[in-house]
Design a protein around this motif. Structure first.
Motif, PDB file in Angstrom:
ATOM      1  N   LEU A  85      13.478   7.256  -2.970  1.00 29.82           N
ATOM      2  CA  LEU A  85      12.279   6.706  -3.601  1.00 29.82           C
ATOM      3  C   LEU A  85      11.724   5.560  -2.759  1.00 29.82           C
ATOM      4  CD1 LEU A  85      11.761   5.818  -7.333  1.00 29.82           C
ATOM      5  CD2 LEU A  85      11.310   4.127  -5.573  1.00 29.82           C
ATOM      6  N   LYS A  86      12.611   4.671  -2.328  1.00 27.12           N
ATOM      7  CA  LYS A  86      12.191   3.539  -1.488  1.00 27.12           C
ATOM      8  C   LYS A  86      11.568   4.049  -0.189  1.00 27.12           C
ATOM      9  CE  LYS A  86      14.194  -0.516   0.886  1.00 27.12           C
ATOM     10  NZ  LYS A  86      14.362  -0.037   2.267  1.00 27.12           N
ATOM     11  N   GLY A  87      12.206   5.046   0.425  1.00 29.13           N
ATOM     12  CA  GLY A  87      11.677   5.598   1.667  1.00 29.13           C
ATOM     13  C   GLY A  87      10.310   6.231   1.473  1.00 29.13           C
ATOM     14  N   LEU A  88      10.163   7.017   0.392  1.00 26.98           N
ATOM     15  CA  LEU A  88       8.879   7.666   0.132  1.00 26.98           C
ATOM     16  C   LEU A  88       7.794   6.629  -0.109  1.00 26.98           C
ATOM     17  CD1 LEU A  88       7.178  10.175  -0.301  1.00 26.98           C
ATOM     18  CD2 LEU A  88       7.991  10.277  -2.665  1.00 26.98           C
ATOM     19  N   ALA A  89       8.116   5.573  -0.839  1.00 28.14           N
ATOM     20  CA  ALA A  89       7.127   4.525  -1.099  1.00 28.14           C
ATOM     21  C   ALA A  89       6.682   3.860   0.202  1.00 28.14           C
ATOM     22  CB  ALA A  89       7.705   3.486  -2.062  1.00 28.14           C
ATOM     23  N   GLU A  90       7.633   3.592   1.077  1.00 22.74           N
ATOM     24  CA  GLU A  90       7.285   2.964   2.351  1.00 22.74           C
ATOM     25  C   GLU A  90       6.432   3.896   3.212  1.00 22.74           C
ATOM     26  OE1 GLU A  90      11.202   0.089   2.913  1.00 22.74           O
ATOM     27  OE2 GLU A  90      11.213   2.110   3.762  1.00 22.74           O
ATOM     28  N   LEU A  91       6.826   5.154   3.281  1.00 23.78           N
ATOM     29  CA  LEU A  91       6.087   6.122   4.099  1.00 23.78           C
ATOM     30  C   LEU A  91       4.692   6.355   3.529  1.00 23.78           C
ATOM     31  CD1 LEU A  91       9.050   8.607   4.575  1.00 23.78           C
ATOM     32  CD2 LEU A  91       8.117   7.082   6.336  1.00 23.78           C
ATOM     33  N   ARG A  92       4.594   6.429   2.191  1.00 28.73           N
ATOM     34  CA  ARG A  92       3.296   6.601   1.553  1.00 28.73           C
ATOM     35  C   ARG A  92       2.394   5.397   1.847  1.00 28.73           C
ATOM     36  NH1 ARG A  92       4.800   6.557  -3.385  1.00 28.73           N
ATOM     37  NH2 ARG A  92       5.002   8.782  -3.789  1.00 28.73           N
ATOM     38  N   GLY A  93       2.990   4.212   1.872  1.00 24.48           N
ATOM     39  CA  GLY A  93       2.208   3.011   2.178  1.00 24.48           C
ATOM     40  C   GLY A  93       1.627   3.059   3.584  1.00 24.48           C
ATOM     41  N   ILE A  94       2.448   3.500   4.549  1.00 22.07           N
ATOM     42  CA  ILE A  94       1.948   3.633   5.921  1.00 22.07           C
ATOM     43  C   ILE A  94       0.813   4.650   5.976  1.00 22.07           C
ATOM     44  CG2 ILE A  94       2.545   4.384   8.261  1.00 22.07           C
ATOM     45  CD1 ILE A  94       3.705   1.666   7.486  1.00 22.07           C
ATOM     46  N   GLU A  95       1.016   5.791   5.332  1.00 22.80           N
ATOM     47  CA  GLU A  95      -0.003   6.833   5.335  1.00 22.80           C
ATOM     48  C   GLU A  95      -1.292   6.346   4.677  1.00 22.80           C
ATOM     49  OE1 GLU A  95      -0.699  11.406   3.677  1.00 22.80           O
ATOM     50  OE2 GLU A  95       1.163  10.321   3.213  1.00 22.80           O
ATOM     51  N   ARG A  96      -1.177   5.672   3.532  1.00 20.41           N
ATOM     52  CA  ARG A  96      -2.360   5.200   2.827  1.00 20.41           C
ATOM     53  C   ARG A  96      -3.121   4.170   3.677  1.00 20.41           C
ATOM     54  NH1 ARG A  96      -3.569   4.972  -2.692  1.00 20.41           N
ATOM     55  NH2 ARG A  96      -2.331   6.892  -2.751  1.00 20.41           N
ATOM     56  N   ALA A  97      -2.381   3.276   4.321  1.00 20.20           N
ATOM     57  CA  ALA A  97      -3.043   2.261   5.150  1.00 20.20           C
ATOM     58  C   ALA A  97      -3.758   2.891   6.335  1.00 20.20           C
ATOM     59  CB  ALA A  97      -2.009   1.244   5.632  1.00 20.20           C
ATOM     60  N   LEU A  98      -3.105   3.836   7.005  1.00 15.65           N
ATOM     61  CA  LEU A  98      -3.717   4.471   8.175  1.00 15.65           C
ATOM     62  C   LEU A  98      -4.907   5.341   7.795  1.00 15.65           C
ATOM     63  CD1 LEU A  98      -0.542   5.516  10.209  1.00 15.65           C
ATOM     64  CD2 LEU A  98      -2.115   3.640  10.719  1.00 15.65           C
ATOM     65  N   SER A  99      -4.934   5.820   6.557  1.00 18.44           N
ATOM     66  CA  SER A  99      -6.006   6.700   6.108  1.00 18.44           C
ATOM     67  C   SER A  99      -7.167   5.942   5.471  1.00 18.44           C
ATOM     68  CB  SER A  99      -5.464   7.711   5.083  1.00 18.44           C
ATOM     69  OG  SER A  99      -4.412   8.466   5.618  1.00 18.44           O
ATOM     70  N   HIS A 100      -7.008   4.658   5.254  1.00 17.16           N
ATOM     71  CA  HIS A 100      -8.018   3.888   4.534  1.00 17.16           C
ATOM     72  C   HIS A 100      -9.285   3.736   5.371  1.00 17.16           C
ATOM     73  CE1 HIS A 100      -9.872   0.623   2.233  1.00 17.16           C
ATOM     74  NE2 HIS A 100      -9.038   0.939   1.257  1.00 17.16           N
ATOM     75  N   ALA A 101     -10.426   3.726   4.691  1.00 17.17           N
ATOM     76  CA  ALA A 101     -11.711   3.620   5.393  1.00 17.17           C
ATOM     77  C   ALA A 101     -11.815   2.360   6.235  1.00 17.17           C
ATOM     78  CB  ALA A 101     -12.850   3.654   4.368  1.00 17.17           C
ATOM     79  N   VAL A 102     -11.160   1.293   5.818  1.00 22.53           N
ATOM     80  CA  VAL A 102     -11.253   0.042   6.564  1.00 22.53           C
ATOM     81  C   VAL A 102     -10.715   0.194   7.984  1.00 22.53           C
ATOM     82  CG1 VAL A 102      -9.007  -0.910   5.921  1.00 22.53           C
ATOM     83  CG2 VAL A 102     -10.915  -2.459   6.351  1.00 22.53           C
ATOM     84  N   MET A 103      -9.836   1.195   8.188  1.00 24.99           N
ATOM     85  CA  MET A 103      -9.272   1.386   9.519  1.00 24.99           C
ATOM     86  C   MET A 103     -10.298   1.931  10.504  1.00 24.99           C
ATOM     87  SD  MET A 103      -6.221   0.308   9.217  1.00 24.99           S
ATOM     88  CE  MET A 103      -5.462   0.887  10.738  1.00 24.99           C
ATOM     89  N   THR A 104     -11.400   2.512  10.000  1.00 25.87           N
ATOM     90  CA  THR A 104     -12.426   3.078  10.885  1.00 25.87           C
ATOM     91  C   THR A 104     -13.661   2.188  10.988  1.00 25.87           C
ATOM     92  OG1 THR A 104     -13.466   4.317   9.077  1.00 25.87           O
ATOM     93  CG2 THR A 104     -11.683   5.395  10.287  1.00 25.87           C
ATOM     94  N   ILE A 105     -13.662   1.040  10.282  1.00 31.04           N
ATOM     95  CA  ILE A 105     -14.803   0.143  10.311  1.00 31.04           C
ATOM     96  C   ILE A 105     -14.567  -0.936  11.362  1.00 31.04           C
ATOM     97  CG2 ILE A 105     -16.178  -1.531   8.972  1.00 31.04           C
ATOM     98  CD1 ILE A 105     -15.345   0.022   6.460  1.00 31.04           C
ATOM     99  N   PRO A 106     -15.483  -1.097  12.313  1.00 31.96           N
ATOM    100  CA  PRO A 106     -15.304  -2.160  13.328  1.00 31.96           C
ATOM    101  C   PRO A 106     -15.226  -3.531  12.676  1.00 31.96           C
ATOM    102  CG  PRO A 106     -17.076  -0.658  13.945  1.00 31.96           C
ATOM    103  CD  PRO A 106     -16.716  -0.335  12.533  1.00 31.96           C
ATOM    104  N   SER A 107     -14.315  -4.331  13.159  1.00 33.69           N
ATOM    105  CA  SER A 107     -14.143  -5.670  12.601  1.00 33.69           C
ATOM    106  C   SER A 107     -15.350  -6.534  12.926  1.00 33.69           C
ATOM    107  CB  SER A 107     -12.865  -6.312  13.168  1.00 33.69           C
ATOM    108  OG  SER A 107     -12.753  -7.646  12.739  1.00 33.69           O
ATOM    109  N   SER A 108     -15.752  -7.390  11.961  1.00 32.73           N
ATOM    110  CA  SER A 108     -16.866  -8.309  12.178  1.00 32.73           C
ATOM    111  C   SER A 108     -16.399  -9.615  12.788  1.00 32.73           C
ATOM    112  CB  SER A 108     -17.577  -8.578  10.842  1.00 32.73           C
ATOM    113  OG  SER A 108     -16.679  -9.164   9.918  1.00 32.73           O
ATOM    114  N   ARG A 109     -15.102  -9.750  12.941  1.00 29.68           N
ATOM    115  CA  ARG A 109     -14.575 -10.991  13.495  1.00 29.68           C
ATOM    116  C   ARG A 109     -14.855 -11.065  14.987  1.00 29.68           C
ATOM    117  NH1 ARG A 109      -8.572 -10.735  10.661  1.00 29.68           N
ATOM    118  NH2 ARG A 109      -9.303 -10.810   8.490  1.00 29.68           N
ATOM    119  N   SER A 110     -15.173 -12.238  15.432  1.00 31.99           N
ATOM    120  CA  SER A 110     -15.461 -12.407  16.846  1.00 31.99           C
ATOM    121  C   SER A 110     -14.222 -12.808  17.605  1.00 31.99           C
ATOM    122  CB  SER A 110     -16.527 -13.491  17.025  1.00 31.99           C
ATOM    123  OG  SER A 110     -16.093 -14.714  16.471  1.00 31.99           O
TER     124      SER A 110
END
Length: 402
Positions: A377-402
């Motif tokens: 369960l712990k492993g699945l939660a960790e792996l799901r977290g990585i997958e969710r983060a990598l799949s999130h729309a924010v990962m494809t949006i260019p950062s506004s930070r300079s």
């Protein structure tokens, strides 16, 4: 990815309900009680499906339909066993199952010297100790020719280690190495193991490779016709043991298998734990190389204790160890994008959190070694977290930070 959970049937200490609560989408199972080489009865397939459905999930992946030693050695009733394997595929397809995992390891399935080794924080993990294994091979099994398979330093260490072992440890070591397929009642005593090793006399790496190709040449067309993806699990550990050849340990091994039987139905079970025990294996690169033919994924991590092959290693937490799990998942998600764009029906790759350390209540549950409820369960939660983060729309949006 499609999150799945291995379930060994009603005898499993973790239920299908537990798997659903852990976040699994589907179940990976097999009919471990059916003798290897026999056709799986349609009634037993249906019974297992109903058992899974009673827990709120569906049986989605078979792991494994075992390949008999007769098929691997091409002796005895090997042609009958191949015909039975083909018929089992037909019956599984009729039941709606589309992914079947198998392995082609001679005699032994995954091999460990410790099934419940104490890791950090008191967790229990499976471990392969290179010196313990050499001590088993040379001094307990007393395999002819064993001494020639080890260098002088390893032989000396193995002799000292064996001399220090209690009788209890020697018995446990023999039991651990001789364990059979996970979930099965199989297992080998020392005399039985010696007898099985004899059946491979004259079968070297190249011959076993040809036997794998012969097997796949027969079963892959059936898999194609009935709409099943078959996928070969890598050797575990990925190097020769007990004088037996291993043929699915490296990228070159898989490239050979896929080239010789070039069909989309003939694919890979990509196990990061098995392949990760060999330092030379670049796992993210291997995902890129074989991506279109990866039909099933096992995500687990191992910590190599030596900079050599073979090496001692233990099964670490899913995001620890020597495998860059984030990089592997990123490559798998890229492949899923390509499959969706191409309109592939199998665009979602089934994955399961493989093995896991025993923690918390797992320590008293007495589950199948390597398959604790909370550790997975712990492993699945960790792996799901990585997958969710990598799949999130924010990962494809260019950062506004300079």
């Amino acid at each position: 990815m499609r999150h799945t959970w291995r379930w060994f049937g009603p005898v499993d200490k973790a239920s299908v309900h537990d798997a659903a609560q852990a976040g699994a989408h589907g179940i990976v199972s097999a009919l471990h009680h059916v003798p290897t080489g026999d056709v799986w009865p349609a009634a037993e397939i249906e019974k297992r499906q109903q058992e899974v459905r009673a827990g709120g999930l569906e049986w989605e992946v078979v792991e494994s339909v075992p390949v008999s030693e007769s098929v691997k050695t091409q002796t005895g009733p090997w042609r009958e066993h191949i015909a039975n394997w083909q018929e089992t595929l037909r019956r599984l397809s009729a039941a709606g199952i589309r992914t079947v995992c198998y392995n082609f390891m001679p005699v032994l399935d995954w091999t460990r010297t410790d099934l419940r080794w104490t890791a950090r924080h008191g967790a229990k993990a499976m471990r392969f100790d290179r010196i313990d294994f050499a001590a088993f091979d040379i001094h307990l099994l007393e395999r002819p020719g064993a001494l020639e398979d080890y260098d002088a330093e390893t032989r000396a260490k193995a002799e000292r280690r064996f001399g220090e072992m209690t009788e209890e440890r020697r018995v446990a070591l023999s039991r651990n190495v001789g364990a059979g397929l996970p979930g099965s009642a199989d297992g080998y005593s020392l005399p039985q193991l010696r007898d099985h090793l004899k059946t491979y006399a004259g079968i070297d790496r190249e011959k076993l490779r040809r036997h794998l190709v012969d097997f796949l040449t027969e079963v892959t067309p059936v898999a194609e016709r009935v709409g099943i993806n078959i996928c070969a699990h890598p050797d575990d550990p990925p190097w020769a043991l007990l004088g037996l050849p291993r043929i699915l340990s490296t990228a070159e091994d898989y490239a050979f298998m896929l080239r010789e039987v070039d069909s989309p139905a003939n694919g890979v079970t990509f196990c990061t734990g098995s392949l990760g025990a060999r330092a030379q294996n670049d796992l993210p690169a291997m995902v890129r190389q074989f991506a279109p033919r990866i039909h099933f994924v096992h995500l687990r991590n191992v910590r190599r204790e030596e900079d050599r092959t073979p090496c001692s290693f233990y099964e670490d937490e899913h995001l620890e160890g020597d495998t860059d799990m984030v990089a592997v998942i990123a490559e798998l998600l890229e492949e899923e994008k390509r499959r969706r764009a191409a309109g592939r029906a199998d665009h979602q790759i089934p994955m399961r959190p493989d093995h896991g350390q025993e923690i918390l209540d797992d320590l008293a549950r007495g589950a199948q070694p390597g398959y604790p409820a909370i550790g997975r369960l712990k492993g699945l939660a960790e792996l799901r977290g990585i997958e969710r983060a990598l799949s999130h729309a924010v990962m494809t949006i260019p950062s506004s930070r300079s």
